[in-house]
Write an enzyme that holds these catalytic residues in place. Structure first.
Site, mmCIF file in Angstrom:
data_model
loop_
_atom_site.group_PDB
_atom_site.id
_atom_site.type_symbol
_atom_site.label_atom_id
_atom_site.label_comp_id
_atom_site.label_asym_id
_atom_site.label_seq_id
_atom_site.Cartn_x
_atom_site.Cartn_y
_atom_site.Cartn_z
ATOM 1 N N GLY A 192 3.940 -33.770 55.091
ATOM 2 C CA GLY A 192 2.722 -34.606 56.240
ATOM 3 C C GLY A 192 2.555 -35.810 56.054
ATOM 4 O O GLY A 192 2.056 -36.944 56.761
ATOM 5 N N ARG A 193 2.837 -36.768 54.680
ATOM 6 C CA ARG A 193 2.465 -37.727 54.972
ATOM 7 C C ARG A 193 0.537 -37.757 54.575
ATOM 8 O O ARG A 193 0.427 -38.775 54.799
ATOM 9 C CB ARG A 193 2.483 -39.509 55.882
ATOM 10 C CG ARG A 193 4.041 -38.849 56.324
ATOM 11 C CD ARG A 193 4.857 -39.669 54.546
ATOM 12 N NE ARG A 193 6.516 -40.643 54.413
ATOM 13 C CZ ARG A 193 6.802 -39.485 54.044
ATOM 14 N NH1 ARG A 193 7.586 -38.121 53.828
ATOM 15 N NH2 ARG A 193 8.591 -40.402 53.916
ATOM 16 N N LEU A 194 -0.187 -36.884 54.131
ATOM 17 C CA LEU A 194 -1.324 -36.893 54.370
ATOM 18 C C LEU A 194 -1.354 -36.600 53.064
ATOM 19 O O LEU A 194 -2.225 -35.649 52.280
ATOM 20 C CB LEU A 194 -1.670 -35.864 54.786
ATOM 21 C CG LEU A 194 -2.191 -35.364 56.500
ATOM 22 C CD1 LEU A 194 -2.491 -34.283 56.864
ATOM 23 C CD2 LEU A 194 -2.246 -36.502 56.864
ATOM 24 N N ARG A 242 11.811 -39.003 52.101
ATOM 25 C CA ARG A 242 12.013 -37.493 51.921
ATOM 26 C C ARG A 242 10.510 -37.116 52.220
ATOM 27 O O ARG A 242 9.790 -37.634 52.606
ATOM 28 C CB ARG A 242 12.140 -37.934 50.442
ATOM 29 C CG ARG A 242 11.631 -38.492 49.600
ATOM 30 C CD ARG A 242 12.098 -37.848 48.452
ATOM 31 N NE ARG A 242 11.018 -38.915 47.142
ATOM 32 C CZ ARG A 242 10.274 -37.786 46.047
ATOM 33 N NH1 ARG A 242 10.230 -36.827 46.911
ATOM 34 N NH2 ARG A 242 9.462 -38.686 45.237
#
Ligand SMILES: Cc1cc2nc3c(=O)[nH]c(=O)nc-3n(C[C@H](O)[C@H](O)[C@H](O)COP(=O)(O)O)c2cc1C
Length: 214
Positions: free
Chosen positions: A192-194, A11
């Site tokens: 965005g996993r940042l 997610r």
């Protein structure tokens, strides 16, 4: 029933940003703010945390406990001193705590040294607990093998009778520990996993702050 293929579970973590400015210079103040926001978000058990301990040979174990207070002195929880965690903490007084608040896409990691609370502090908290919780501490030899469930039920009846009409004192083997942190890391999930990771490390009396790669 077959569990779903976990490798397909993913997610987006959309959360507020954690900037150096919002993080500030004091991890306790930021922790207090995040805990309050977790409580306000109605996260169930917002004060629940994983506690990891290790035996002197390096065998690690984790379990959930409840945070009962925190201040610049540290993070406090209560337990049975002769339990598995209690024995590990006596032999190796270092531990790690982990909070996860999925509603806010936030995680906090804490590492530090552990000390036993003074008896008066454990007494004060013990006396504030409901009668059945106080009774429970006399009944359960936490982490030891017991023959069957009836063992506990029988002890409950016996102990209830023994303390009937009288104050239940704190057993000497039950009380608090305080983890005095040398590291506190805040993780804020971002798109965005940042993700944002801000870590505080104690250096003598001050805290050094740094940003870590997610
Ligand atoms: C949400 C939650 C909160 C818990 N809180 C405590 C606690 O505050 N103190 C405690 O001794 N055990 C607590 N427990 C039980 C522990 O996870 C664990 O089963 C128990 O302390 C024995 O651990 P040990 O054998 O590693 O010592 C809690 C469990 C859960 C799921």
């Amino acid at each position: 029933m077959e569990p779903k293929d976990l490798s397909t579970f993913r997610r987006e973590y959309r959360g507020n940003e954690l900037t150096e400015e919002t993080a500030g210079n004091d991890p306790f103040s930021l922790f207090g703010q995040w805990l309050n926001e977790a409580i306000r978000s109605e996260a169930p058990d917002a004060n629940a945390m994983s506690l990891s301990t290790a035996s002197p040979d390096g065998t690690v174990s984790s379990r959930m406990v409840l945070l009962k207070s925190f201040s610049e002195e540290g993070f406090t929880f209560f337990t049975h001193y002769h339990s598995r965690k209690g024995k590990q903490l006596s032999a190796n007084p270092r531990a790690a705590l982990l909070f996860y608040w999925p509603e806010l896409n936030r995680q906090v990691r804490v590492e530090g040294a552990v000390v036993r609370l003074p008896d008066e502090d454990s007494d004060r908290y013990f006396d504030s607990r409901p009668r059945e919780s106080r009774l429970g501490t006399w009944i359960s030899p936490q982490s030891q093998v017991i023959p069957h469930r009836e063992y506990l039920e029988q002890k409950l009846t016996e102990t209830g009778r023994k303390f009937s009409g009288s104050r239940i004192p704190r057993p000497p083997y039950w009380g608090g520990f305080r983890l005095v942190p040398w590291m506190v890391e805040f993780w804020q999930g971002r798109e965005g996993r940042l993700h944002d990771r801000i870590v505080f490390k104690r250096s003598r009396r001050t805290w050094q702050r740094a940003r870590l790669a997610p």
